[in-house]
Design a protein around this motif. Structure first.
Motif, PDB file in Angstrom:
ATOM      1  N   TYR A  38       0.835  -1.207   0.000  1.00  0.00           N
ATOM      2  CA  TYR A  38       0.000   0.000   0.000  1.00  0.00           C
ATOM      3  C   TYR A  38       0.868   1.255   0.000  1.00  0.00           C
ATOM      4  N   ARG A  42       0.963   3.935  -3.261  1.00  0.00           N
ATOM      5  CA  ARG A  42       0.119   5.112  -3.069  1.00  0.00           C
ATOM      6  C   ARG A  42       0.987   6.346  -2.987  1.00  0.00           C
ATOM      7  N   ASP A  46      -1.412  11.002   0.036  1.00  0.00           N
ATOM      8  CA  ASP A  46      -2.722  10.387   0.192  1.00  0.00           C
ATOM      9  C   ASP A  46      -2.828   9.516   1.439  1.00  0.00           C
ATOM     10  N   GLN A  96      -9.348   2.573  -4.124  1.00  0.00           N
ATOM     11  CA  GLN A  96      -8.230   1.642  -3.991  1.00  0.00           C
ATOM     12  C   GLN A  96      -7.900   1.390  -2.518  1.00  0.00           C
ATOM     13  N   ASP A  97      -8.136   2.393  -1.671  1.00  0.00           N
ATOM     14  CA  ASP A  97      -7.966   2.175  -0.233  1.00  0.00           C
ATOM     15  C   ASP A  97      -8.913   1.081   0.248  1.00  0.00           C
ATOM     16  N   LYS A 134       0.123   1.861 -10.670  1.00  0.00           N
ATOM     17  CA  LYS A 134       0.263   2.988  -9.754  1.00  0.00           C
ATOM     18  C   LYS A 134       0.130   4.307 -10.502  1.00  0.00           C
TER      19      LYS A 134
END
Length: 229
Positions: A38, A42, A46, A96-97, A134
């Motif tokens: 993650y 990311r 964010d 996406q989280d 990404k």
């Protein structure tokens, strides 16, 4: 130990203690891998600081839940009802989280249910896909609010980007224009940027640098609160 304390657990889980410990440790490792993927996929701006540790904890908790449930349908429904009261207090900024939350839950369940290869293969595939897809960390692709809101007033007739761009690039690692408008009956222009300062820069240094630019009338830097984000 008195029977009153042991009788309720006679029909409980028969998983050896060392196996339970091993499963939870593996779930923690897998959750850590989810959090690592993650963070690597990311944009830094964010990421909520508490979110990666939450992914690790979720994997461990789900592994625990899976072992508690076992093959009991009654336990499954009871735990679902109990967990239904849990709510996320932090707004998930991006879809996406949510996917990473689900990933952490799934790998935790896989470890808890002894389906280790499901976790290994699934985690590997998700990692590759997330890295390949990404998004870039600049321009309109930046998702969510940046931590600073910078308002700059310049004289009419100046181009904001030409006047300010080089200085802003020195002090900001990420920025995007939020708004631009005329003020003082059209004799000035107010430009607002969302931005993130480069380390070890400070807002005071930024303000001093901008005030040295001929054409800049005033500068205001605000730090966004959690509620605004």
């Amino acid at each position: 130990m008195p029977d009153v304390f042991t009788i309720p657990f006679v029909n409980g889980s028969q998983i050896p203690v060392l196996e339970i410990l091993a499963r939870l440790c593996v779930a923690a490792v897998f959750g850590g891998l989810v959090a690592l993927i993650y963070r690597r996929t990311r944009n830094e701006v964010d990421i909520t600081p508490t979110f990666p540790p939450t992914l690790v904890l979720l994997a461990i908790l789900i592994a625990m839940v899976t072992q508690v449930i076992g093959e009991s349908i009654a336990k499954a429904f009871s735990l679902v009802g109990a967990l239904a009261i849990v709510r996320f207090r932090t707004v998930v900024r991006d879809t996406q989280d949510t996917a990473f939350v689900i990933l952490s839950v799934v790998v935790g369940m896989a470890v808890g249910a002894s389906a280790l290869w499901v976790g290994v293969i699934g985690l590997s595939i998700v990692a590759v896909v997330a890295i390949v897809m990404k998004p870039p960390a600049t321009g309109d692709y930046i998702i969510g609010h940046l931590p600073l809101l910078v308002r700059i007033r310049i004289g009419l007739g100046h181009d904001a980007e030409a006047l300010l761009g080089s200085t802003l690039d020195i002090y900001f690692s990420h920025r995007r224009m939020e708004s631009i408008e005329t003020t003082k009956r059209g004799v000035s222009i107010d430009v607002a940027y969302e931005a993130k300062l480069r380390e070890p820069g400070t807002p005071e240094q930024l303000v001093r640098a901008l005030n040295l630019i001929d054409g800049v009338q005033s500068v205001r830097v605000e730090r966004r609160s959690v509620a605004e984000e």
